[in-house]
Motif scaffolding. Structure first.
Motif, PDB file in Angstrom:
ATOM      1  N   GLN A  26      -5.347   5.100 110.054  1.00  0.00           N
ATOM      2  CA  GLN A  26      -4.840   4.091 110.709  1.00  0.00           C
ATOM      3  C   GLN A  26      -4.749   2.848 109.728  1.00  0.00           C
ATOM      4  N   SER A  30      -1.357   1.049 108.013  1.00  0.00           N
ATOM      5  CA  SER A  30      -1.221  -0.562 108.126  1.00  0.00           C
ATOM      6  C   SER A  30      -0.881  -1.034 106.752  1.00  0.00           C
ATOM      7  N   SER A  34       2.338  -2.917 105.383  1.00  0.00           N
ATOM      8  CA  SER A  34       2.437  -4.172 104.712  1.00  0.00           C
ATOM      9  C   SER A  34       2.991  -4.379 103.307  1.00  0.00           C
TER      10      SER A  34
END
Length: 123
Positions: A26, A30, A34
Motif C-alpha cells: 500500500q 501510493s 504520486s
C-alpha cells in the motif's frame, strides 16, 4: 504524454508491485501514484486568450544532456501562422518566455503595436 513514457511508468509500477511484500504494497502504491502524477504534471496543453484572440499553449518536458528542460509553444489559429517557442529549465517560467517570443515575432510582422508589445516584454 508519449506512449513510451506511459509504458515505462506502467512497467515500473508492475515490477515494483510484484517484488514488494504485501505489508508494504500500500505504501509503494501510493508512492508510485504520486510519482506518476508528478510525471504527468510536466505536460500542459491549454487554450488561452491573448489580446482578444483564442490561442493554444503547450508545455512538454525534454531531456538534454541528462537535464530536464521545458519546451513551450504558443500559436493562435485563425489569426497568424506565428509560433512562439521557448526552451527553459524553469517549468514556471517557460510559459512567459514562450509568450514573449510570440509577441516579438508578432511585433516584427506588424500585427501588434509597440505599446502592446512593451506590456508583454517588460518583465
Amino acid at each position: 504524454m508519449r506512449p513510451s513514457v506511459a509504458l515505462s511508468v506502467v512497467v515500473v509500477a508492475v515490477v515494483a508491485t510484484v517484488m514488494i511484500p504485501q505489508c508494504h504494497a500500500q505504501e509503494w502504491e501510493s508512492l508510485l501514484a504520486s510519482i506518476g502524477e508528478k510525471i504527468i504534471g510536466l505536460w500542459r496543453n491549454e487554450k488561452t486568450e491573448f489580446m482578444g484572440r483564442n490561442c493554444q499553449l503547450t508545455v512538454k518536458p525534454k531531456i538534454l544532456n541528462f537535464e530536464l528542460y521545458h519546451e513551450g509553444r504558443m500559436w493562435c489559429p485563425g489569426w497568424t501562422p506565428i509560433v512562439g517557442e521557448a526552451l527553459t529549465r524553469s517549468f514556471s517560467g517557460v510559459a512567459g518566455k514562450t509568450v514573449q517570443d510570440f509577441v516579438k515575432q508578432a511585433h516584427d510582422k506588424g500585427l501588434i503595436t509597440e505599446e502592446d508589445a512593451k506590456v508583454w516584454l517588460e518583465v
